[in-house]
Scaffold this motif. Structure first.
Motif, PDB file in Angstrom:
ATOM      1  N   THR A  15     -82.682  60.703 -32.434  1.00 15.59           N
ATOM      2  CA  THR A  15     -83.058  61.332 -33.691  1.00 15.59           C
ATOM      3  C   THR A  15     -83.695  60.265 -34.567  1.00 15.59           C
ATOM      4  O   THR A  15     -83.068  59.252 -34.872  1.00 15.59           O
ATOM      5  CB  THR A  15     -81.823  61.908 -34.406  1.00 15.59           C
ATOM      6  OG1 THR A  15     -81.175  62.826 -33.527  1.00 15.59           O
ATOM      7  CG2 THR A  15     -82.213  62.612 -35.682  1.00 15.59           C
ATOM      8  N   VAL A  16     -84.946  60.503 -34.942  1.00 11.23           N
ATOM      9  CA  VAL A  16     -85.708  59.540 -35.735  1.00 11.23           C
ATOM     10  C   VAL A  16     -85.931  60.102 -37.133  1.00 11.23           C
ATOM     11  O   VAL A  16     -86.326  61.250 -37.287  1.00 11.23           O
ATOM     12  CB  VAL A  16     -87.077  59.240 -35.085  1.00 11.23           C
ATOM     13  CG1 VAL A  16     -87.884  58.278 -35.943  1.00 11.23           C
ATOM     14  CG2 VAL A  16     -86.896  58.706 -33.678  1.00 11.23           C
ATOM     15  N   SER A  17     -85.683  59.268 -38.136  1.00 10.41           N
ATOM     16  CA  SER A  17     -86.000  59.616 -39.515  1.00 10.41           C
ATOM     17  C   SER A  17     -87.034  58.632 -40.027  1.00 10.41           C
ATOM     18  O   SER A  17     -86.850  57.425 -39.926  1.00 10.41           O
ATOM     19  CB  SER A  17     -84.755  59.547 -40.401  1.00 10.41           C
ATOM     20  OG  SER A  17     -83.834  60.539 -40.035  1.00 10.41           O
TER      21      SER A  17
ATOM     22  N   GLU B 236     -80.781  56.125 -49.701  1.00  8.96           N
ATOM     23  CA  GLU B 236     -81.503  56.998 -48.779  1.00  8.96           C
ATOM     24  C   GLU B 236     -81.161  56.670 -47.328  1.00  8.96           C
ATOM     25  O   GLU B 236     -80.930  57.575 -46.516  1.00  8.96           O
ATOM     26  CB  GLU B 236     -83.017  56.876 -49.003  1.00  8.96           C
ATOM     27  CG  GLU B 236     -83.472  57.498 -50.302  1.00  8.96           C
ATOM     28  CD  GLU B 236     -84.923  57.159 -50.652  1.00  8.96           C
ATOM     29  OE1 GLU B 236     -85.557  56.359 -49.946  1.00  8.96           O
ATOM     30  OE2 GLU B 236     -85.416  57.708 -51.644  1.00  8.96           O
ATOM     31  N   VAL B 237     -81.110  55.385 -47.002  1.00  8.06           N
ATOM     32  CA  VAL B 237     -80.795  54.977 -45.624  1.00  8.06           C
ATOM     33  C   VAL B 237     -79.361  55.346 -45.287  1.00  8.06           C
ATOM     34  O   VAL B 237     -79.082  55.846 -44.189  1.00  8.06           O
ATOM     35  CB  VAL B 237     -81.072  53.476 -45.417  1.00  8.06           C
ATOM     36  CG1 VAL B 237     -80.492  52.972 -44.109  1.00  8.06           C
ATOM     37  CG2 VAL B 237     -82.578  53.206 -45.475  1.00  8.06           C
ATOM     38  N   ARG B 238     -78.443  55.156 -46.209  1.00  5.50           N
ATOM     39  CA  ARG B 238     -77.047  55.540 -45.981  1.00  5.50           C
ATOM     40  C   ARG B 238     -76.939  57.042 -45.701  1.00  5.50           C
ATOM     41  O   ARG B 238     -76.249  57.462 -44.770  1.00  5.50           O
ATOM     42  CB  ARG B 238     -76.195  55.158 -47.200  1.00  5.50           C
ATOM     43  CG  ARG B 238     -74.812  54.672 -46.842  1.00  5.50           C
ATOM     44  CD  ARG B 238     -74.021  54.143 -48.024  1.00  5.50           C
ATOM     45  NE  ARG B 238     -74.568  52.877 -48.512  1.00  5.50           N
ATOM     46  CZ  ARG B 238     -75.034  52.662 -49.752  1.00  5.50           C
ATOM     47  NH1 ARG B 238     -75.024  53.623 -50.654  1.00  5.50           N
ATOM     48  NH2 ARG B 238     -75.500  51.499 -50.102  1.00  5.50           N
TER      49      ARG B 238
ATOM     50  N   MET C 140     -78.297  57.889 -42.193  1.00  6.10           N
ATOM     51  CA  MET C 140     -77.354  57.542 -41.123  1.00  6.10           C
ATOM     52  C   MET C 140     -76.153  58.483 -41.132  1.00  6.10           C
ATOM     53  O   MET C 140     -75.647  58.842 -40.071  1.00  6.10           O
ATOM     54  CB  MET C 140     -76.923  56.078 -41.241  1.00  6.10           C
ATOM     55  CG  MET C 140     -78.064  55.080 -41.046  1.00  6.10           C
ATOM     56  SD  MET C 140     -79.126  55.391 -39.614  1.00  6.10           S
ATOM     57  CE  MET C 140     -77.991  55.097 -38.274  1.00  6.10           C
ATOM     58  N   THR C 141     -75.706  58.906 -42.300  1.00 10.88           N
ATOM     59  CA  THR C 141     -74.605  59.856 -42.398  1.00 10.88           C
ATOM     60  C   THR C 141     -74.976  61.185 -41.748  1.00 10.88           C
ATOM     61  O   THR C 141     -74.137  61.863 -41.162  1.00 10.88           O
ATOM     62  CB  THR C 141     -74.218  60.073 -43.875  1.00 10.88           C
ATOM     63  OG1 THR C 141     -73.804  58.826 -44.425  1.00 10.88           O
ATOM     64  CG2 THR C 141     -73.095  61.079 -44.012  1.00 10.88           C
ATOM     65  N   ASN C 142     -76.260  61.532 -41.824  1.00  9.65           N
ATOM     66  CA  ASN C 142     -76.736  62.791 -41.244  1.00  9.65           C
ATOM     67  C   ASN C 142     -77.032  62.694 -39.755  1.00  9.65           C
ATOM     68  O   ASN C 142     -77.535  63.649 -39.166  1.00  9.65           O
ATOM     69  CB  ASN C 142     -77.970  63.293 -42.001  1.00  9.65           C
ATOM     70  CG  ASN C 142     -77.619  63.756 -43.395  1.00  9.65           C
ATOM     71  OD1 ASN C 142     -76.543  64.289 -43.624  1.00  9.65           O
ATOM     72  ND2 ASN C 142     -78.516  63.549 -44.330  1.00  9.65           N
TER      73      ASN C 142
ATOM     74  N   LYS D 111     -78.649  46.393 -42.188  1.00 11.61           N
ATOM     75  CA  LYS D 111     -77.219  46.230 -41.892  1.00 11.61           C
ATOM     76  C   LYS D 111     -76.510  47.580 -41.824  1.00 11.61           C
ATOM     77  O   LYS D 111     -75.681  47.807 -40.943  1.00 11.61           O
ATOM     78  CB  LYS D 111     -76.557  45.333 -42.942  1.00 11.61           C
ATOM     79  CG  LYS D 111     -76.947  43.879 -42.810  1.00 11.61           C
ATOM     80  CD  LYS D 111     -76.273  43.046 -43.880  1.00 11.61           C
ATOM     81  CE  LYS D 111     -76.701  41.599 -43.775  1.00 11.61           C
ATOM     82  NZ  LYS D 111     -76.118  40.770 -44.837  1.00 11.61           N
ATOM     83  N   VAL D 112     -76.837  48.480 -42.740  1.00 13.81           N
ATOM     84  CA  VAL D 112     -76.242  49.818 -42.732  1.00 13.81           C
ATOM     85  C   VAL D 112     -76.571  50.526 -41.423  1.00 13.81           C
ATOM     86  O   VAL D 112     -75.707  51.122 -40.781  1.00 13.81           O
ATOM     87  CB  VAL D 112     -76.734  50.652 -43.944  1.00 13.81           C
ATOM     88  CG1 VAL D 112     -76.403  52.124 -43.784  1.00 13.81           C
ATOM     89  CG2 VAL D 112     -76.142  50.107 -45.235  1.00 13.81           C
ATOM     90  N   VAL D 113     -77.834  50.443 -41.017  1.00 17.52           N
ATOM     91  CA  VAL D 113     -78.268  51.114 -39.791  1.00 17.52           C
ATOM     92  C   VAL D 113     -77.582  50.497 -38.576  1.00 17.52           C
ATOM     93  O   VAL D 113     -77.047  51.215 -37.723  1.00 17.52           O
ATOM     94  CB  VAL D 113     -79.815  51.047 -39.658  1.00 17.52           C
ATOM     95  CG1 VAL D 113     -80.263  51.549 -38.301  1.00 17.52           C
ATOM     96  CG2 VAL D 113     -80.469  51.857 -40.773  1.00 17.52           C
ATOM     97  N   ARG D 114     -77.562  49.187 -38.504  1.00 15.69           N
ATOM     98  CA  ARG D 114     -76.917  48.521 -37.357  1.00 15.69           C
ATOM     99  C   ARG D 114     -75.431  48.825 -37.298  1.00 15.69           C
ATOM    100  O   ARG D 114     -74.881  49.047 -36.220  1.00 15.69           O
ATOM    101  CB  ARG D 114     -77.134  47.009 -37.430  1.00 15.69           C
ATOM    102  CG  ARG D 114     -78.513  46.594 -37.003  1.00 15.69           C
ATOM    103  CD  ARG D 114     -78.630  45.097 -36.977  1.00 15.69           C
ATOM    104  NE  ARG D 114     -79.950  44.687 -36.530  1.00 15.69           N
ATOM    105  CZ  ARG D 114     -80.419  43.464 -36.646  1.00 15.69           C
ATOM    106  NH1 ARG D 114     -79.671  42.513 -37.197  1.00 15.69           N
ATOM    107  NH2 ARG D 114     -81.618  43.169 -36.214  1.00 15.69           N
TER     108      ARG D 114
END
Length: 109
Positions: free
Chosen positions: A4-6, A25-27, A30-32, A60-63
């Protein structure tokens, strides 16, 4: 399984205020449940030190969520900033979305 790509298109100046929005937005992305975040910098004119810090925090959030973050479509000014600050060693970057699709999405199918 297809990831899944955003895609997160940014514009204008990425500074402290916009950096805070970027982190949120990034958080949320990733939550979704996204696996990959592509930050499109095509419309970004300038990134200050707070904006660079926000990009690192976003990575860092994504990793930490088990995902991957990429950037694409940098203009010459932003590309030079990434090289001067050695951020180009931290982020995997692509010329544009098409190059991202060819290298990342086609290898994940």
């Amino acid at each position: 399984m297809k990831p899944t790509v955003s895609v997160l298109p940014l514009s204008g100046v990425i500074d402290g205020v916009r950096g805070d929005e970027l982190r949120r937005e990034v958080r949320d992305i990733m939550t979704n449940g996204s696996d990959i975040v592509l930050i499109d910098l095509q419309e970004v004119k300038f990134i200050d030190s707070s904006g660079l810090g926000a990009l690192v925090s976003a990575m860092k959030v994504v990793r930490n969520s088990g995902g991957k973050l990429y950037v694409c479509s940098m203009n010459e000014r932003v590309k030079m900033l990434f090289e001067l600050t050695k951020m180009d060693r931290i982020f995997q970057k692509f010329v544009d979305r098409e190059e991202f699709n060819r290298h990342i999405l086609s290898s994940n199918q």
